[in-house]
Design an enzyme around this catalytic site. Structure first.
Site, PDB file in Angstrom:
ATOM      1  N   HIS A  48    -101.413 -17.920  44.728  1.00  0.00           N
ATOM      2  CA  HIS A  48    -100.423 -16.856  44.948  1.00  0.00           C
ATOM      3  C   HIS A  48    -101.122 -15.549  45.339  1.00  0.00           C
ATOM      4  CE1 HIS A  48     -97.880 -19.061  41.706  1.00  0.00           C
ATOM      5  NE2 HIS A  48     -97.246 -19.249  42.837  1.00  0.00           N
ATOM      6  N   LYS A  97     -84.762 -23.041  33.908  1.00  0.00           N
ATOM      7  CA  LYS A  97     -86.082 -23.676  33.975  1.00  0.00           C
ATOM      8  C   LYS A  97     -86.887 -23.414  32.710  1.00  0.00           C
ATOM      9  CE  LYS A  97     -86.968 -23.672  38.961  1.00  0.00           C
ATOM     10  NZ  LYS A  97     -87.926 -23.252  39.980  1.00  0.00           N
ATOM     11  N   ARG A 104     -98.673 -24.872  51.199  1.00  0.00           N
ATOM     12  CA  ARG A 104     -99.850 -25.632  50.775  1.00  0.00           C
ATOM     13  C   ARG A 104    -100.015 -26.912  51.566  1.00  0.00           C
ATOM     14  NH1 ARG A 104     -97.975 -25.076  44.673  1.00  0.00           N
ATOM     15  NH2 ARG A 104     -96.054 -25.016  45.841  1.00  0.00           N
ATOM     16  N   SER A 109     -98.675 -23.569  39.630  1.00  0.00           N
ATOM     17  CA  SER A 109     -98.551 -23.039  38.268  1.00  0.00           C
ATOM     18  C   SER A 109     -98.358 -24.175  37.266  1.00  0.00           C
ATOM     19  CB  SER A 109     -97.363 -22.085  38.174  1.00  0.00           C
ATOM     20  OG  SER A 109     -97.522 -21.011  39.051  1.00  0.00           O
TER      21      SER A 109
HETATM   22  P1  ADP Z   1     -91.320 -21.592  42.713  1.00  0.00           P
HETATM   23  O1  ADP Z   1     -90.614 -21.363  41.439  1.00  0.00           O
HETATM   24  O2  ADP Z   1     -90.561 -21.194  43.935  1.00  0.00           O
HETATM   25  O3  ADP Z   1     -91.993 -22.939  42.809  1.00  0.00           O
HETATM   26  P2  ADP Z   1     -93.961 -20.483  42.470  1.00  0.00           P
HETATM   27  O4  ADP Z   1     -94.202 -19.290  41.625  1.00  0.00           O
HETATM   28  O5  ADP Z   1     -94.555 -21.765  42.006  1.00  0.00           O
HETATM   29  O6  ADP Z   1     -92.431 -20.502  42.684  1.00  0.00           O
HETATM   30  O7  ADP Z   1     -94.501 -20.209  43.927  1.00  0.00           O
HETATM   31  C1  ADP Z   1     -93.964 -19.205  44.721  1.00  0.00           C
HETATM   32  C2  ADP Z   1     -94.419 -19.387  46.146  1.00  0.00           C
HETATM   33  O8  ADP Z   1     -95.819 -19.166  46.229  1.00  0.00           O
HETATM   34  C3  ADP Z   1     -94.207 -20.791  46.672  1.00  0.00           C
HETATM   35  O9  ADP Z   1     -92.960 -20.911  47.248  1.00  0.00           O
HETATM   36  C4  ADP Z   1     -95.285 -20.900  47.706  1.00  0.00           C
HETATM   37  O10 ADP Z   1     -94.829 -20.308  48.882  1.00  0.00           O
HETATM   38  C5  ADP Z   1     -96.389 -20.028  47.188  1.00  0.00           C
HETATM   39  N1  ADP Z   1     -97.506 -20.750  46.553  1.00  0.00           N
HETATM   40  C6  ADP Z   1     -97.525 -21.384  45.368  1.00  0.00           C
HETATM   41  N2  ADP Z   1     -98.732 -21.902  45.103  1.00  0.00           N
HETATM   42  C7  ADP Z   1     -99.515 -21.585  46.170  1.00  0.00           C
HETATM   43  C8  ADP Z   1    -100.882 -21.842  46.520  1.00  0.00           C
HETATM   44  N3  ADP Z   1    -101.690 -22.545  45.720  1.00  0.00           N
HETATM   45  N4  ADP Z   1    -101.324 -21.355  47.688  1.00  0.00           N
HETATM   46  C9  ADP Z   1    -100.492 -20.676  48.505  1.00  0.00           C
HETATM   47  N5  ADP Z   1     -99.208 -20.398  48.241  1.00  0.00           N
HETATM   48  C10 ADP Z   1     -98.719 -20.847  47.082  1.00  0.00           C
END
Ligand code: ADP
Length: 158
Positions: free
Chosen positions: A17, A41, A90, A127
């Protein structure tokens, strides 16, 4: 002012992120990191903790702000006059869903989604996987920023 939103749950923020937020910050005057509060969630960290971790992790980037949001991200954007969402991709598996969501958001409001390829070092990183690995005592240093690592240890080393 040219602003964009980076939305997500950020439970917790990872280096994947952070990489997207930092790269996006070079193209806009301000990046607003929007932390989604979805009660349905299961979450490890409270919204306030997630916000604090993002603030600490982005301390060195001057044009970042962090807020929470509930409901539709396009409403959050429209209320602030923001016309762009930045998302990291990703893998192809992310693309299907993100494309659909980007098109839906565009049909709901005049908000466009810009996609950035994830750094290949972080393309396996999520995450939920960080939480799972950390729960079983795996080493996640190098995958999350220091403020997250510290809180994960506080939370899980009990
Ligand atoms: P969600 O609840 O939408 O899954 P996340 O907090 O997991 O939210 O992720 C938010 C956004 O961050 C994702 O939609 C993706 O675009 C981006 N993201 C998540 N992990 C990565 C990563 N390892 N590398 C690049 N972008 C990521």
């Amino acid at each position: 002012m040219n602003r964009a939103v980076c939305p997500g749950s950020f439970d917790p923020i990872t280096n994947g992120h952070l990489d997207i937020i930092e790269r996006a910050s070079r193209f806009f005057d301000e990046i607003v990191v929007a932390v989604g509060i979805n009660v349905s969630k299961h979450r490890l960290f409270e919204p306030e903790e997630r916000v604090d971790m993002i603030r600490e992790a982005t301390e060195g980037i001057p044009n970042i702000s962090v807020e929470t949001f509930q409901g539709l991200i396009v409403e959050f954007c429209t209320a602030r006059g923001i016309k762009a969402i930045v998302k990291g991709l990703r893998a192809v598996s992310d693309f299907d869903y993100e494309l659909q969501m980007g098109q839906m958001n565009r049909s709901l409001a005049a908000v466009d989604t810009l996609f950035m390829p994830a750094d290949p070092h972080y393309s396996f990183l999520s995450s939920s996987l960080v939480k799972e690995v950390a729960t079983y005592g795996g080493d996640v240093s190098g995958l999350v920023p220091e403020p997250v690592l510290r809180r994960l240890h506080e939370r899980l080393d009990k």
